[in-house]
Scaffold this motif. Structure first.
Motif, mmCIF file in Angstrom:
data_model
loop_
_atom_site.group_PDB
_atom_site.id
_atom_site.type_symbol
_atom_site.label_atom_id
_atom_site.label_comp_id
_atom_site.label_asym_id
_atom_site.label_seq_id
_atom_site.Cartn_x
_atom_site.Cartn_y
_atom_site.Cartn_z
ATOM 1 N N MET A 1 9.212 -3.197 -31.655
ATOM 2 C CA MET A 1 10.043 -2.382 -30.760
ATOM 3 C C MET A 1 10.739 -1.256 -31.520
ATOM 4 O O MET A 1 10.825 -0.125 -31.032
ATOM 5 C CB MET A 1 11.054 -3.258 -30.031
ATOM 6 C CG MET A 1 10.445 -4.212 -29.009
ATOM 7 S SD MET A 1 9.566 -3.384 -27.658
ATOM 8 C CE MET A 1 10.951 -2.792 -26.690
ATOM 9 N N ARG A 2 11.202 -1.521 -32.721
ATOM 10 C CA ARG A 2 11.851 -0.490 -33.523
ATOM 11 C C ARG A 2 10.866 0.616 -33.896
ATOM 12 O O ARG A 2 11.217 1.792 -33.902
ATOM 13 C CB ARG A 2 12.506 -1.096 -34.759
ATOM 14 C CG ARG A 2 13.759 -1.903 -34.416
ATOM 15 C CD ARG A 2 14.304 -2.613 -35.655
ATOM 16 N NE ARG A 2 15.401 -3.480 -35.341
ATOM 17 C CZ ARG A 2 16.688 -3.122 -35.366
ATOM 18 N NH1 ARG A 2 17.022 -1.893 -35.648
ATOM 19 N NH2 ARG A 2 17.614 -3.994 -35.061
ATOM 20 N N LEU A 3 9.627 0.227 -34.199
ATOM 21 C CA LEU A 3 8.599 1.220 -34.509
ATOM 22 C C LEU A 3 8.282 2.099 -33.311
ATOM 23 O O LEU A 3 7.879 3.256 -33.464
ATOM 24 C CB LEU A 3 7.319 0.540 -35.006
ATOM 25 C CG LEU A 3 7.372 -0.027 -36.418
ATOM 26 C CD1 LEU A 3 6.144 -0.867 -36.710
ATOM 27 C CD2 LEU A 3 7.493 1.112 -37.437
ATOM 28 N N LYS A 4 8.486 1.573 -32.117
ATOM 29 C CA LYS A 4 8.254 2.351 -30.897
ATOM 30 C C LYS A 4 9.472 3.193 -30.513
ATOM 31 O O LYS A 4 9.480 3.859 -29.497
ATOM 32 C CB LYS A 4 7.891 1.409 -29.746
ATOM 33 C CG LYS A 4 6.535 0.749 -29.903
ATOM 34 C CD LYS A 4 6.288 -0.235 -28.771
ATOM 35 C CE LYS A 4 4.950 -0.926 -28.904
ATOM 36 N NZ LYS A 4 3.848 -0.147 -28.378
ATOM 37 N N GLY A 5 10.525 3.121 -31.336
ATOM 38 C CA GLY A 5 11.707 3.959 -31.105
ATOM 39 C C GLY A 5 12.846 3.300 -30.362
ATOM 40 O O GLY A 5 13.779 3.972 -29.917
ATOM 41 N N TYR A 6 12.814 1.979 -30.215
ATOM 42 C CA TYR A 6 13.869 1.255 -29.508
ATOM 43 C C TYR A 6 14.909 0.712 -30.472
ATOM 44 O O TYR A 6 14.635 0.495 -31.640
ATOM 45 C CB TYR A 6 13.281 0.076 -28.726
ATOM 46 C CG TYR A 6 12.413 0.491 -27.577
ATOM 47 C CD1 TYR A 6 12.957 0.753 -26.324
ATOM 48 C CD2 TYR A 6 11.035 0.630 -27.733
ATOM 49 C CE1 TYR A 6 12.154 1.128 -25.256
ATOM 50 C CE2 TYR A 6 10.233 1.010 -26.670
ATOM 51 C CZ TYR A 6 10.798 1.263 -25.441
ATOM 52 O OH TYR A 6 10.006 1.638 -24.389
ATOM 53 N N GLN A 7 16.089 0.475 -29.933
ATOM 54 C CA GLN A 7 17.167 -0.188 -30.670
ATOM 55 C C GLN A 7 17.659 -1.339 -29.802
ATOM 56 O O GLN A 7 17.658 -1.246 -28.585
ATOM 57 C CB GLN A 7 18.332 0.777 -30.920
ATOM 58 C CG GLN A 7 17.999 1.892 -31.893
ATOM 59 C CD GLN A 7 17.663 1.368 -33.284
ATOM 60 O OE1 GLN A 7 18.309 0.466 -33.791
ATOM 61 N NE2 GLN A 7 16.624 1.913 -33.875
ATOM 62 N N PRO A 8 18.097 -2.434 -30.445
ATOM 63 C CA PRO A 8 18.665 -3.531 -29.651
ATOM 64 C C PRO A 8 19.919 -3.055 -28.937
ATOM 65 O O PRO A 8 20.651 -2.213 -29.447
ATOM 66 C CB PRO A 8 19.027 -4.591 -30.693
ATOM 67 C CG PRO A 8 18.310 -4.199 -31.939
ATOM 68 C CD PRO A 8 18.081 -2.736 -31.862
ATOM 69 N N GLU A 9 20.146 -3.567 -27.731
ATOM 70 C CA GLU A 9 21.348 -3.212 -26.970
ATOM 71 C C GLU A 9 22.568 -3.818 -27.599
ATOM 72 O O GLU A 9 22.558 -4.843 -28.180
ATOM 73 C CB GLU A 9 21.241 -3.706 -25.517
ATOM 74 C CG GLU A 9 20.246 -2.935 -24.722
ATOM 75 C CD GLU A 9 20.218 -3.381 -23.267
ATOM 76 O OE1 GLU A 9 20.627 -4.514 -22.937
ATOM 77 O OE2 GLU A 9 19.773 -2.586 -22.452
ATOM 78 N N ASP B 1 9.966 -13.527 -32.975
ATOM 79 C CA ASP B 1 11.148 -12.691 -32.751
ATOM 80 C C ASP B 1 11.220 -11.556 -33.762
ATOM 81 O O ASP B 1 11.530 -10.417 -33.412
ATOM 82 C CB ASP B 1 12.427 -13.535 -32.810
ATOM 83 C CG ASP B 1 12.555 -14.485 -31.633
ATOM 84 O OD1 ASP B 1 11.839 -14.300 -30.615
ATOM 85 O OD2 ASP B 1 13.367 -15.422 -31.729
ATOM 86 N N SER B 2 10.921 -11.858 -35.024
ATOM 87 C CA SER B 2 10.958 -10.842 -36.074
ATOM 88 C C SER B 2 9.893 -9.777 -35.847
ATOM 89 O O SER B 2 10.156 -8.571 -35.971
ATOM 90 C CB SER B 2 10.759 -11.504 -37.439
ATOM 91 O OG SER B 2 10.691 -10.543 -38.453
ATOM 92 N N LEU B 3 8.686 -10.206 -35.493
ATOM 93 C CA LEU B 3 7.595 -9.250 -35.247
ATOM 94 C C LEU B 3 7.867 -8.377 -34.022
ATOM 95 O O LEU B 3 7.582 -7.181 -34.037
ATOM 96 C CB LEU B 3 6.263 -9.992 -35.091
ATOM 97 C CG LEU B 3 5.705 -10.614 -36.369
ATOM 98 C CD1 LEU B 3 4.525 -11.522 -36.039
ATOM 99 C CD2 LEU B 3 5.297 -9.538 -37.366
ATOM 100 N N VAL B 4 8.414 -8.975 -32.976
ATOM 101 C CA VAL B 4 8.752 -8.205 -31.778
ATOM 102 C C VAL B 4 9.815 -7.163 -32.113
ATOM 103 O O VAL B 4 9.715 -6.000 -31.703
ATOM 104 C CB VAL B 4 9.216 -9.122 -30.617
ATOM 105 C CG1 VAL B 4 9.829 -8.314 -29.485
ATOM 106 C CG2 VAL B 4 8.055 -9.962 -30.108
ATOM 107 N N ASP B 5 10.809 -7.561 -32.890
ATOM 108 C CA ASP B 5 11.860 -6.626 -33.278
ATOM 109 C C ASP B 5 11.276 -5.457 -34.066
ATOM 110 O O ASP B 5 11.582 -4.290 -33.775
ATOM 111 C CB ASP B 5 12.929 -7.347 -34.095
ATOM 112 C CG ASP B 5 14.088 -6.437 -34.441
ATOM 113 O OD1 ASP B 5 14.790 -6.004 -33.494
ATOM 114 O OD2 ASP B 5 14.287 -6.143 -35.633
ATOM 115 N N LYS B 6 10.431 -5.735 -35.021
ATOM 116 C CA LYS B 6 9.801 -4.667 -35.819
ATOM 117 C C LYS B 6 8.962 -3.758 -34.933
ATOM 118 O O LYS B 6 9.003 -2.529 -35.065
ATOM 119 C CB LYS B 6 8.952 -5.266 -36.927
ATOM 120 C CG LYS B 6 9.770 -5.889 -38.028
ATOM 121 C CD LYS B 6 8.882 -6.553 -39.055
ATOM 122 C CE LYS B 6 9.748 -7.295 -40.073
ATOM 123 N NZ LYS B 6 8.943 -8.046 -41.025
#
Length: 78
Positions: free
Chosen positions: A70-78, A63-68
């Motif tokens: 996705m954030r590096l790709k320019g996404y933010q959690p909804e 979960d932590s790696l996926v979050d990092k």
């Protein structure tokens, strides 16, 4: 129902009920692109944590790696 099948279904339902998937969004990316990139991040995180034996610890790391990722790709959690 076969006991092994019943056990596998129960385990699957349990895992689905644990926690929740974090959804990400980006104003300039389509839903299809977001889903594809999330799957890529998930795949890479699972590869990176393949040697982690404890399932709870592994899930937390994924979960932590996926979050990092996705954030590096320019996404933010909804």
């Amino acid at each position: 129902m076969n006991k092994k099948i019943s056990l596998a279904l129960s385990a699957g339902l349990f895992l689905l009920g644990c926690g929740g998937k974090t959804y990400y969004e980006s104003a300039d990316k389509s839903k299809n692109e977001t889903e594809r990139e999330h799957m890529e991040c998930e795949y890479e995180a699972e590869k990176a944590t393949a040697s982690v034996v404890d399932s709870d610890e592994r899930r937390e790391r994924i979960d932590s790696l996926v979050d990092k990722c996705m954030r590096l790709k320019g996404y933010q959690p909804e």
